[in-house]
Write an enzyme that holds these catalytic residues in place. Structure first.
Site, PDB file in Angstrom:
ATOM      1  N   SER A   1       0.805  -1.220   0.000  1.00  0.00           N
ATOM      2  CA  SER A   1       0.000   0.000   0.000  1.00  0.00           C
ATOM      3  C   SER A   1       0.839   1.271   0.000  1.00  0.00           C
ATOM      4  O   SER A   1       0.554   2.211  -0.743  1.00  0.00           O
ATOM      5  CB  SER A   1      -0.939   0.003   1.214  1.00  0.00           C
ATOM      6  OG  SER A   1      -1.833  -1.083   1.165  1.00  0.00           O
TER       7      SER A   1
ATOM      8  N   ASP B   1      -4.765  -0.150  -4.680  1.00  0.00           N
ATOM      9  CA  ASP B   1      -3.372   0.057  -4.273  1.00  0.00           C
ATOM     10  C   ASP B   1      -2.480  -1.038  -4.833  1.00  0.00           C
ATOM     11  O   ASP B   1      -1.359  -0.796  -5.269  1.00  0.00           O
ATOM     12  CB  ASP B   1      -3.256   0.144  -2.754  1.00  0.00           C
ATOM     13  CG  ASP B   1      -3.832  -1.066  -2.027  1.00  0.00           C
ATOM     14  OD1 ASP B   1      -4.594  -1.839  -2.644  1.00  0.00           O
ATOM     15  OD2 ASP B   1      -3.529  -1.239  -0.823  1.00  0.00           O
TER      16      ASP B   1
END
Length: 661
Positions: A329, A505
């Site tokens: 992420s 992400d």
């Protein structure tokens, strides 16, 4: 027999550590005053107080690291601690490390205008071959005599007011042993908490140099928040790699690859539309039925978990193959918001993390855009706030701000692990944008489609039985939440004047289809661009798009009128056969056309595959198609060398050829 006085020992340790805090704060003030001309324009009382409060995090970490030997020596409950030599040793274990830290912090006040960053291990590489450093240090000590005097005063004060703090020994009973073990255990926990930067209970990783951004109004102010011992400790073992020398001249490099994007032509009409970027946790292409009609091998009637997304995609712009540039992420933030790839180590945790960077916020501020970033987790979670600040976003809205909004239920909407539930936080996001002046650029990072794979209890009957894996019900819930967001957004006055970008992400490790478990298949995520006004093209287009392409594509469509640096492509002006995608998941990998190239860390070719027609990567084509492999390798080398050159130079300046001045 000497009476045991644990309270005296504890008070001595606390007092001495408190003196270290005072010394660090005085050094920070000296750093600010020494470089006042660099900060005076934007510094306010409010911002300076935030900087000094934030600095306590980093001071705590540095102080715990550098004083751990002193604390251990002071707490050992043995008779040896009563000897004079041991007490002197304990005293020196306190004085010497803290004196060095004072000298480093004050010395950095002088070095900073030249390096524009705190001293790190990288600094020693920069000056490793210099033989005149002694003369330079001597000159600077004379020129900055007042800092030398301040160092002497601080070190003298530590020596003068040091409180003896070794444990007074008594014969141990079992109760005394238990008390000592408990005391030492508590100290160990507190020390670990401190070394992590006071984030033991609220963050998944220790604070890094880049976390300083979240306390800074401007990226450069992060250097005031930091202290030099912390910067050195956190960058040990993280030396920047050597800049590759695949190309000997700047012209040769630029002919192969350049991250320079030129200003839009004068004839292009500027469109100062709002920009809204939705980054959806683990929202992989695999889960979206409409993106798998012609891809799945083992299920011709592919079942997805995103009915709203399936209805949305035909109204928007997307491409046949869309890729993430990273697998975690925090590395997705630089890729999506700043067009910065992960190169070996992720940007956020690299020695380059305090560099000046391009982003949606830094560029669109030139057009007077309002900028803000949203994430429903605690405000220090995952380092998102720190990166958003470093990338130039002026405002940050996290769980703290959400809980202050009386329209919502505060902590009652917390999922218990990570963040505010997606449905509620996306509603908050939509409504907060209506309070902002237009044009604005904002981003949001969702959190509900994540381990431990929970959904709100009120939706158990609706989504609990979705899919094969527990994550699938979360994907279904997040998809529903996205639909609710767009339903609310469509009623807002800014909606039709906005470009929406929706992506994940990264892909998911919870794959159930074999084609998404290969090295080439693992990087597929949706990238969807939606313009409610209908001015932007719609539908599925040929070729590929990667997260790095989002920034240049959107700026190109807006008609951005300045040159800038971005490592991706403008897919609307780049021919499909010239587009590429890159990621560095253990090894450098690149997609061009139908082909997928893998190399080792030195860019030596290890494999070439037709990822479109050979989905399972069963046939290595590097020996059959050496020209294609070499062509892709050359592009990869150009990207990597350009990246490292610019990062090492800390430059987002544009140039015709060669390194920036």
């Amino acid at each position: 027999m000497t009476i045991n006085q644990p309270a005296r020992t504890a008070s001595g340790i606390i007092f001495n550590i408190a003196m270290a805090y005072v010394a660090y704060s005085v050094c920070r003030l000296a750093f600010l005053l020494e470089n006042w001309d660099l900060y005076s324009v934007s510094m306010t009382l409010e911002s300076s107080m935030k900087i000094f409060r934030g600095g306590i995090w980093f001071d705590t970490s540095a102080i715990c690291y550098t004083n751990i030997l002193y604390i251990v020596l002071a707490m050992l409950p043995f008779s040896t601690t009563q000897r004079k030599w041991y007490r002197n040793l304990t005293r020196m274990a306190y004085i010497i490390p803290n004196a060095i830290c004072i000298l480093l912090n004050l010395g950095d006040s002088v070095y900073y205008p030249f390096g524009h960053h705190r001293i790190t291990t990288r600094t020693f590489n920069e000056f490793g071959n210099e033989d005149n450093l002694g003369r330079i240090f001597g000159i600077e000590i004379i020129n900055h005599w007042y800092l030398a005097v301040l160092a002497i005063v601080l070190i003298w004060a530590m020596c003068r007011f040091y409180r003896p703090s070794t444990m007074h020994f008594t014969r141990h009973t079992w109760k005394k042993w238990i008390a000592d073990i408990v005391a030492i255990s508590v100290v160990v926990v507190v020390a670990i908490w401190g070394m992590r930067g006071a984030t033991f209970f609220t963050s998944t990783r220790p604070i890094a140099v880049s976390n300083a951004h979240q306390f800074a109004k401007r990226p450069s102010e992060a250097n005031i928040v930091l202290n030099t011992p912390f910067s050195l400790i956190r960058t040990i073992g993280k030396r920047p790699p050597l800049i590759p020398e695949y190309f000997t001249s700047a012209k040769d490099l630029d002919d192969v690859y350049t991250p320079l994007h030129r200003a839009a032509a004068d004839s292009v009409t500027q469109k100062k539309k709002n920009v809204v970027i939705l980054i959806i946790e683990s929202f992989a292409t695999e889960f979206i039925g409409s993106l798998n009609n012609n891809r799945a091998l083992d299920d011709s009637t592919y079942r997805g978990y995103t009915p709203w997304m399936d209805s949305f995609i035909p109204k928007a712009l997307t491409f046949e193959h869309t890729f993430a540039n990273t697998g975690v992420s925090i590395d997705a933030m630089p890729a999506i918001l700043s067009s910065i790839p992960k190169m070996g180590h992720g940007f956020f945790l690299s020695p380059y993390s305090l560099n000046h960077i391009t982003s949606f916020a830094t560029e669109l501020k030139n057009w007077d855009y309002h900028t803000a970033f949203f994430h429903g987790g605690t405000n220090d979670s995952m380092g998102f706030q720190a990166f958003a600040r470093g990338a130039g976003f002026e405002e940050y809205y996290g769980m703290d701000e959400y809980c202050l909004d009386s329209r919502f239920n505060g902590k009652d909407d917390f999922d218990g692990t990570w963040a505010i539930w997606d449905e509620e936080f996306l509603q908050y996001y939509a409504l907060k944008m209506s309070e902002m002046p237009q044009p604005f650029v904002t981003g949001v990072f969702t959190a509900s489609s994540h381990h431990p794979f929970a959904i709100p209890e009120k939706y158990n009957d609706r989504f609990l039985d979705e899919g094969i894996h527990q994550l699938h019900k979360c994907i279904r819930y997040t998809d529903y939440s996205l639909g609710r967001f767009f339903e609310t957004a469509s009623k807002q006055p800014w909606y039709t004047n906005t470009i929406f970008v929706l992506t994940a992400d990264h892909s998911s490790s919870k794959t159930t289809h074999q084609e998404y478990k290969t090295d080439a298949g693992d990087n597929h995520v949706p990238i969807v661009i939606f313009d409610p006004s209908g001015e932007m093209p719609r539908g599925m287009h040929s070729g590929m798009m990667q997260q790095l392409d989002i920034l240049p594509t959107v700026l190109g469509w807006l008609g951005y009128d300045r040159d800038y640096i971005a490592f991706g492509n403008d897919v609307l002006t780049t021919r499909p056969e010239e587009r590429w995608s890159f990621n560095y998941n253990l090894v450098p990998q690149m997609y061009i056309g139908d082909y997928f190239l893998q190399t080792d860390a030195d860019c030596n070719i290890t494999g070439l595959y037709d990822y479109v027609n050979d989905i399972m990567m069963t046939t290595d084509l590097k020996d059959k198609l050496p020209a294609k492999a070499s062509e892709m390798q050359l592009k990869m080398k150009g990207l990597m060398q350009s990246y490292y050159e610019r990062m090492d130079a800390d430059s987002v300046k544009v140039r015709q050829a060669g390194l920036p001045e």
